[in-house]
Design a protein around this motif. Sequence first.
Motif, PDB file in Angstrom:
ATOM      1  N   VAL A 118       0.845  -1.205   0.000  1.00 24.84           N
ATOM      2  CA  VAL A 118       0.000   0.000   0.000  1.00 24.84           C
ATOM      3  C   VAL A 118       0.874   1.248   0.000  1.00 24.84           C
ATOM      4  CG1 VAL A 118      -1.700   1.320   1.344  1.00 24.84           C
ATOM      5  CG2 VAL A 118      -1.927  -1.171   1.122  1.00 24.84           C
ATOM      6  N   GLU A 119       1.909   1.261   0.833  1.00 29.55           N
ATOM      7  CA  GLU A 119       2.807   2.420   0.920  1.00 29.55           C
ATOM      8  C   GLU A 119       3.578   2.632  -0.383  1.00 29.55           C
ATOM      9  OE1 GLU A 119       3.083   4.707   3.585  1.00 29.55           O
ATOM     10  OE2 GLU A 119       1.224   3.635   4.003  1.00 29.55           O
ATOM     11  N   ALA A 120       4.011   1.563  -1.006  1.00 32.71           N
ATOM     12  CA  ALA A 120       4.757   1.677  -2.269  1.00 32.71           C
ATOM     13  C   ALA A 120       3.878   2.280  -3.358  1.00 32.71           C
ATOM     14  CB  ALA A 120       5.283   0.315  -2.697  1.00 32.71           C
ATOM     15  N   VAL A 121       2.626   1.865  -3.401  1.00 31.39           N
ATOM     16  CA  VAL A 121       1.695   2.429  -4.382  1.00 31.39           C
ATOM     17  C   VAL A 121       1.501   3.922  -4.127  1.00 31.39           C
ATOM     18  CG1 VAL A 121      -0.723   2.410  -5.174  1.00 31.39           C
ATOM     19  CG2 VAL A 121       0.526   0.254  -4.892  1.00 31.39           C
ATOM     20  N   LYS A 122       1.360   4.304  -2.862  1.00 34.01           N
ATOM     21  CA  LYS A 122       1.236   5.734  -2.522  1.00 34.01           C
ATOM     22  C   LYS A 122       2.447   6.510  -3.038  1.00 34.01           C
ATOM     23  CE  LYS A 122      -1.261   5.357   1.860  1.00 34.01           C
ATOM     24  NZ  LYS A 122      -1.127   5.594   3.308  1.00 34.01           N
ATOM     25  N   TRP A 123       3.643   5.969  -2.807  1.00 35.48           N
ATOM     26  CA  TRP A 123       4.866   6.660  -3.209  1.00 35.48           C
ATOM     27  C   TRP A 123       4.932   6.783  -4.733  1.00 35.48           C
ATOM     28  CZ3 TRP A 123       9.342   6.167  -5.975  1.00 35.48           C
ATOM     29  CH2 TRP A 123      10.351   7.086  -5.666  1.00 35.48           C
ATOM     30  N   VAL A 124       4.613   5.701  -5.432  1.00 39.16           N
ATOM     31  CA  VAL A 124       4.643   5.722  -6.899  1.00 39.16           C
ATOM     32  C   VAL A 124       3.636   6.742  -7.444  1.00 39.16           C
ATOM     33  CG1 VAL A 124       4.096   4.348  -8.961  1.00 39.16           C
ATOM     34  CG2 VAL A 124       5.526   3.379  -7.162  1.00 39.16           C
ATOM     35  N   LYS A 125       2.513   6.893  -6.751  1.00 37.61           N
ATOM     36  CA  LYS A 125       1.485   7.850  -7.181  1.00 37.61           C
ATOM     37  C   LYS A 125       1.832   9.290  -6.792  1.00 37.61           C
ATOM     38  CE  LYS A 125      -2.495   4.838  -7.538  1.00 37.61           C
ATOM     39  NZ  LYS A 125      -3.872   4.595  -7.109  1.00 37.61           N
ATOM     40  N   GLY A 126       2.981   9.482  -6.149  1.00 43.21           N
ATOM     41  CA  GLY A 126       3.443  10.843  -5.872  1.00 43.21           C
ATOM     42  C   GLY A 126       3.407  11.284  -4.428  1.00 43.21           C
ATOM     43  N   ASP A 127       2.975  10.431  -3.521  1.00 44.92           N
ATOM     44  CA  ASP A 127       2.944  10.815  -2.103  1.00 44.92           C
ATOM     45  C   ASP A 127       4.349  10.713  -1.525  1.00 44.92           C
ATOM     46  OD1 ASP A 127       2.619  11.190   0.615  1.00 44.92           O
ATOM     47  OD2 ASP A 127       1.027   9.711   0.843  1.00 44.92           O
TER      48      ASP A 127
END
Length: 131
Positions: A118-127
């Motif tokens: 979940v965190e990796a997806v957030k980071w990839v999406k720009g968070d």
Amino acid sequence: MVGEIWASFQRLPLWVRIWMVVILAPVNFAPLFFLGTHPSAIWVAALSVAGMVFNMPILLRQRGFSAALAFPHLVFWAPLVVMLLLRPAPFDGVNGGYATLLIVILVVDVISLAFDSVEAVKWVKGDRTIA
């Protein structure tokens, strides 16, 4: 710098801090105590510890906790989990405390990888937020 990282850690939710300090870190450092007890121990220790050690440069560069910290876990713990699930030949003869530790690592790292995904997806999406 250490003060900034500590302040960032303190801004994490209490349950995350407890998870990290009481469960995640101790479980993933525990394989170091089993080095030399079984042929698989070096690989388990290397992958377990690498998942945390490779977070240090990220913490230092960012001066705090962010979703980017998920990536070393994914890189090192996903293969560890697969290895523990498949139980290849190097794990023959595992028993006692080491066998129990392997089960605990498997459970803890699967839970961690769920959060990390979940965190990796957030980071990839720009968070890129630092706690």
